[in-house]
Each structure stands twice: as structure tokens, then as C-alpha cells.
Design a protein around this motif. Structure first.
Motif, PDB file in Angstrom:
ATOM      1  N   TRP A  45       0.730  -1.207   0.027  1.00  0.00           N
ATOM      2  CA  TRP A  45      -0.022   0.173  -0.053  1.00  0.00           C
ATOM      3  C   TRP A  45       0.913   1.336  -0.159  1.00  0.00           C
ATOM      4  O   TRP A  45       1.730   1.453   0.695  1.00  0.00           O
ATOM      5  N   VAL A  46       0.569   2.261  -0.891  1.00  0.00           N
ATOM      6  CA  VAL A  46       1.328   3.465  -0.855  1.00  0.00           C
ATOM      7  C   VAL A  46       0.175   4.367  -1.081  1.00  0.00           C
ATOM      8  O   VAL A  46      -0.675   4.557  -1.942  1.00  0.00           O
ATOM      9  N   GLY A  47       0.692   5.541  -0.234  1.00  0.00           N
ATOM     10  CA  GLY A  47      -0.499   6.648  -0.107  1.00  0.00           C
ATOM     11  C   GLY A  47       0.125   7.896  -1.153  1.00  0.00           C
ATOM     12  O   GLY A  47       1.369   7.984  -0.984  1.00  0.00           O
ATOM     13  N   GLY A  48      -0.557   8.399  -2.058  1.00  0.00           N
ATOM     14  CA  GLY A  48      -0.339   9.283  -2.923  1.00  0.00           C
ATOM     15  C   GLY A  48      -1.232   9.453  -4.110  1.00  0.00           C
ATOM     16  O   GLY A  48      -1.790   8.586  -4.381  1.00  0.00           O
ATOM     17  N   ASP A  49      -1.026  10.497  -4.579  1.00  0.00           N
ATOM     18  CA  ASP A  49      -1.932  11.043  -5.837  1.00  0.00           C
ATOM     19  C   ASP A  49      -1.163  10.346  -7.139  1.00  0.00           C
ATOM     20  O   ASP A  49       0.145  10.852  -7.566  1.00  0.00           O
ATOM     21  N   ALA A  50      -1.748   9.446  -7.721  1.00  0.00           N
ATOM     22  CA  ALA A  50      -1.066   8.534  -8.766  1.00  0.00           C
ATOM     23  C   ALA A  50      -1.068   9.323 -10.377  1.00  0.00           C
ATOM     24  O   ALA A  50      -0.502   9.223 -11.193  1.00  0.00           O
ATOM     25  N   CYS A  51      -1.554  10.658 -10.074  1.00  0.00           N
ATOM     26  CA  CYS A  51      -1.516  11.607 -11.448  1.00  0.00           C
ATOM     27  C   CYS A  51      -0.243  12.515 -10.943  1.00  0.00           C
ATOM     28  O   CYS A  51      -0.074  13.286 -12.086  1.00  0.00           O
ATOM     29  N   GLU A  52       0.251  12.491 -10.013  1.00  0.00           N
ATOM     30  CA  GLU A  52       1.566  13.383  -9.778  1.00  0.00           C
ATOM     31  C   GLU A  52       2.839  12.428 -10.086  1.00  0.00           C
ATOM     32  O   GLU A  52       3.098  11.422  -9.615  1.00  0.00           O
ATOM     33  N   LEU A  53       3.641  13.230 -10.840  1.00  0.00           N
ATOM     34  CA  LEU A  53       4.760  12.565 -11.601  1.00  0.00           C
ATOM     35  C   LEU A  53       5.693  11.826 -10.344  1.00  0.00           C
ATOM     36  O   LEU A  53       6.309  10.784 -10.546  1.00  0.00           O
ATOM     37  N   ASP A  54       5.971  12.948  -9.500  1.00  0.00           N
ATOM     38  CA  ASP A  54       7.041  12.587  -8.531  1.00  0.00           C
ATOM     39  C   ASP A  54       6.478  11.253  -7.620  1.00  0.00           C
ATOM     40  O   ASP A  54       7.492  10.385  -7.480  1.00  0.00           O
ATOM     41  N   ASN A  55       5.068  11.310  -7.513  1.00  0.00           N
ATOM     42  CA  ASN A  55       4.804   9.616  -6.664  1.00  0.00           C
ATOM     43  C   ASN A  55       5.037   8.691  -7.503  1.00  0.00           C
ATOM     44  O   ASN A  55       5.272   7.776  -6.873  1.00  0.00           O
ATOM     45  N   LEU A  56       5.022   8.555  -8.768  1.00  0.00           N
ATOM     46  CA  LEU A  56       5.221   7.451  -9.690  1.00  0.00           C
ATOM     47  C   LEU A  56       6.361   7.387  -9.754  1.00  0.00           C
ATOM     48  O   LEU A  56       6.888   6.128  -9.855  1.00  0.00           O
ATOM     49  N   GLU A  57       7.411   8.319  -9.592  1.00  0.00           N
ATOM     50  CA  GLU A  57       8.775   8.098  -9.644  1.00  0.00           C
ATOM     51  C   GLU A  57       9.237   7.462  -8.349  1.00  0.00           C
ATOM     52  O   GLU A  57      10.164   6.499  -8.465  1.00  0.00           O
ATOM     53  N   LYS A  58       8.673   7.686  -7.338  1.00  0.00           N
ATOM     54  CA  LYS A  58       9.104   7.337  -6.064  1.00  0.00           C
ATOM     55  C   LYS A  58       8.646   5.627  -5.762  1.00  0.00           C
ATOM     56  O   LYS A  58       9.586   4.907  -5.265  1.00  0.00           O
ATOM     57  N   VAL A  59       7.659   5.291  -6.470  1.00  0.00           N
ATOM     58  CA  VAL A  59       7.286   3.669  -6.410  1.00  0.00           C
ATOM     59  C   VAL A  59       7.808   3.073  -7.724  1.00  0.00           C
ATOM     60  O   VAL A  59       7.866   1.852  -7.872  1.00  0.00           O
ATOM     61  N   GLU A  60       8.930   3.732  -8.329  1.00  0.00           N
ATOM     62  CA  GLU A  60       9.666   3.012  -9.373  1.00  0.00           C
ATOM     63  C   GLU A  60       8.658   2.525 -10.632  1.00  0.00           C
ATOM     64  O   GLU A  60       8.923   1.129 -10.973  1.00  0.00           O
ATOM     65  N   LEU A  61       7.724   3.182 -11.124  1.00  0.00           N
ATOM     66  CA  LEU A  61       6.852   2.621 -11.923  1.00  0.00           C
ATOM     67  C   LEU A  61       7.154   1.997 -12.924  1.00  0.00           C
ATOM     68  O   LEU A  61       6.794   0.843 -13.870  1.00  0.00           O
ATOM     69  N   HIS A  62       8.555   2.167 -13.444  1.00  0.00           N
ATOM     70  CA  HIS A  62       8.954   1.486 -14.728  1.00  0.00           C
ATOM     71  C   HIS A  62       9.342   0.313 -14.480  1.00  0.00           C
ATOM     72  O   HIS A  62       9.612  -0.566 -15.511  1.00  0.00           O
ATOM     73  N   LYS A  63       9.485  -0.074 -13.237  1.00  0.00           N
ATOM     74  CA  LYS A  63       9.707  -1.673 -12.810  1.00  0.00           C
ATOM     75  C   LYS A  63       8.380  -2.466 -13.086  1.00  0.00           C
ATOM     76  O   LYS A  63       8.335  -3.923 -12.374  1.00  0.00           O
ATOM     77  N   PHE A  64       7.244  -2.065 -13.152  1.00  0.00           N
ATOM     78  CA  PHE A  64       6.049  -2.728 -13.224  1.00  0.00           C
ATOM     79  C   PHE A  64       5.615  -3.240 -14.539  1.00  0.00           C
ATOM     80  O   PHE A  64       6.036  -2.562 -15.883  1.00  0.00           O
ATOM     81  N   ASP A  65       5.212  -4.579 -14.648  1.00  0.00           N
ATOM     82  CA  ASP A  65       4.687  -4.910 -16.052  1.00  0.00           C
ATOM     83  C   ASP A  65       3.518  -4.533 -16.345  1.00  0.00           C
ATOM     84  O   ASP A  65       3.246  -4.445 -17.534  1.00  0.00           O
ATOM     85  N   VAL A  66       2.580  -4.200 -15.315  1.00  0.00           N
ATOM     86  CA  VAL A  66       1.191  -3.514 -15.788  1.00  0.00           C
ATOM     87  C   VAL A  66       0.769  -2.530 -14.783  1.00  0.00           C
ATOM     88  O   VAL A  66       1.257  -2.750 -13.731  1.00  0.00           O
ATOM     89  N   VAL A  67      -0.057  -1.573 -15.250  1.00  0.00           N
ATOM     90  CA  VAL A  67      -0.623  -0.728 -14.526  1.00  0.00           C
ATOM     91  C   VAL A  67      -2.121  -0.582 -14.833  1.00  0.00           C
ATOM     92  O   VAL A  67      -2.396  -0.739 -16.050  1.00  0.00           O
ATOM     93  N   ILE A  68      -2.920  -0.598 -13.806  1.00  0.00           N
ATOM     94  CA  ILE A  68      -4.094  -0.509 -13.959  1.00  0.00           C
ATOM     95  C   ILE A  68      -4.915   0.757 -13.459  1.00  0.00           C
ATOM     96  O   ILE A  68      -4.429   1.122 -12.175  1.00  0.00           O
ATOM     97  N   ALA A  69      -5.268   1.489 -14.200  1.00  0.00           N
ATOM     98  CA  ALA A  69      -5.889   2.918 -13.636  1.00  0.00           C
ATOM     99  C   ALA A  69      -7.441   2.728 -13.298  1.00  0.00           C
ATOM    100  O   ALA A  69      -8.393   2.254 -14.084  1.00  0.00           O
ATOM    101  N   ALA A  70      -7.569   2.436 -12.102  1.00  0.00           N
ATOM    102  CA  ALA A  70      -8.946   1.901 -11.436  1.00  0.00           C
ATOM    103  C   ALA A  70      -9.846   3.013 -10.554  1.00  0.00           C
ATOM    104  O   ALA A  70     -10.540   2.439  -9.950  1.00  0.00           O
ATOM    105  N   THR A  71      -9.449   4.138 -10.857  1.00  0.00           N
ATOM    106  CA  THR A  71     -10.197   5.321  -9.829  1.00  0.00           C
ATOM    107  C   THR A  71     -11.498   5.502 -10.467  1.00  0.00           C
ATOM    108  O   THR A  71     -11.984   4.962 -11.454  1.00  0.00           O
TER     109      THR A  71
END
Length: 224
Positions: A46-72
Motif C-alpha cells: 500500500w502506498v499513499g499518494g496521488d497517482a496523477c503526480e509524476l513525483d509519486n510515480l517516480e518514488k514507487v519506481e513505476l518503470h519496474k512494473f509489468d502492468v498498470v491498472i488505472a482503476a479510480t
């Protein structure tokens, strides 16, 4: 497989549980602190933060994920998350939830969406499927390849009954992916036959849907 889910509401949590049950690694990214409940989805990160903010996505290292699901529950947010995931982090597979069917036309490769899932459309399709025999019912759209997942139920008196799959005259780039027969799910082989009442599920380019329906429901009579 590593999967990041933006939005930990009822939909996001349900998806996470299903993926965890299949032994995938799941991260839930949620901006609302009231929605963060690690006990609700045990095993997810679990990670708290706005997924629309680039900084938050960089912190969770989104480039290492195989799939992203936008489910808001917000279509604008899902589009932004999809675009960032694809263009900034080169995520291979992006799946986005469509809340309002009127916005479905936006969920395409221009916004980084590989697969758009519209719950209202899927529910409507299931209703159509329940009452329609011989009609093509669109279940899902795969935007990257402009292909659709479609279903057709064969009439009981179909002239195709007993015909091997290898002899079906399908349009170019159309593929039969499964046959639903009673309580059975059949992975089609070339020598398997189709029967009246079968539910056939295809992947087909949008422009070939009419040709597919004609080939399956109204096959050409054999030459004399």
C-alpha cells in the motif's frame, strides 16, 4: 508479474485480491488516506499518494512494473495515470477503467491505454448476450491493436453444426479463442467441431466484425 493499481476503492481492491490469489505482486496507490487499509487486501503493498503526480510515480519506481491498472472512479484521473505510465515509464501493459461510457472514445493509444474496460458496456453486453442468438456482442475493446473481444451464440439449427474449426472461413486476423458449451469451456483445436447453441468467443479487428458475423451466422452454401 508486477502490477500497480491506481485507486484502492472497491474496484481496485477487488482486482488486487484476484491478482494476489494468482500469485502476482501487487501495489495499491491511493490518494485518500481513509481508503488505505492494509487489512482489507493482505499481501498487497500500500502506498499513499496521488497517482496523477509524476513525483509519486517516480518514488514507487513505476518503470519496474509489468502492468498498470488505472482503476479510480474518475475518468480524467485514469487517463492521466495511463498517459504517464506509458509515456514517462514505458509500462508495457496499461489497463484503464471507464466510468462514464460517454468518455470511452478517449481511452485509446493516444492516452496510453492498451485495454479500456467499461463496466456499463460490459453489463449491457452481458444482457445482450443473454437474449441474443446470432448477434455479435462486443465484450471488450483492445485499443492498441484496434481489435475487439466479441461473442456470438450459434442458433440451434446452425448449418455449421458438426463442422471442424479448421474449415471455418474466418476473416483475416480474426481468431476463435474459446467455445462455451453448456458448463464446458473448450480451448478450440483444429479438428474440434462447433454445435448449435455454442457460444463462440473471438478476437477480431473492428472493421471485420460484420464479415465475421456473416461467415458464422450465414455461412455461404457449398458450391454444387
Amino acid at each position: 508479474m508486477k502490477v500497480a493499481i491506481a485507486g484502492a476503492g472497491a474496484v481496485g481492491r477487488s482486482i488486487a485480491r484476484e491478482l494476489l490469489a494468482s500469485s502476482h505482486e501487487v501495489m495499491l496507490l491511493e490518494r485518500n488516506p481513509d481508503h488505505i487499509d492494509e487489512e482489507a487486501v493482505v499481501g498487497a503493498r500500500w502506498v499513499g499518494g496521488d497517482a496523477c503526480e509524476l513525483d509519486n510515480l517516480e518514488k514507487v519506481e513505476l518503470h519496474k512494473f509489468d502492468v498498470v491498472i488505472a482503476a479510480t472512479g474518475d475518468d480524467k484521473a485514469n487517463l492521466v495515470v495511463s498517459l504517464l505510465a506509458k509515456t514517462e515509464f514505458a509500462v508495457q501493459r496499461v489497463v484503464a477503467r471507464v466510468n462514464d461510457p460517454r468518455n470511452e472514445w478517449l481511452f485509446d493509444e493516444d492516452w496510453g491505454v492498451d485495454v479500456a474496460v467499461s463496466t456499463p458496456r460490459m453489463l449491457a453486453s452481458l444482457v445482450e448476450e443473454a437474449v441474443s442468438v446470432g448477434d455479435l456482442v462486443r465484450l471488450m475493446t483492445f485499443r492498441r491493436g484496434q481489435a475487439n473481444l466479441v461473442e456470438m451464440t450459434l442458433p440451434d439449427n446452425t448449418p455449421l453444426a458438426g463442422k471442424p474449426i479448421r474449415k471455418l472461413k474466418l476473416p483475416r486476423d480474426a481468431a476463435l479463442v474459446t467455445i462455451l458449451r453448456g458448463g464446458r469451456v473448450i480451448v478450440p483445436q483444429p479438428d474440434d467441431t462447433v454445435e448449435g447453441g455454442d457460444e463462440l468467443v473471438f478476437i477480431v479487428p473492428a472493421e471485420a466484425e460484420a464479415e465475421l458475423q456473416a461467415a458464422i451466422i450465414e455461412p455461404a452454401a457449398p458450391a454444387l
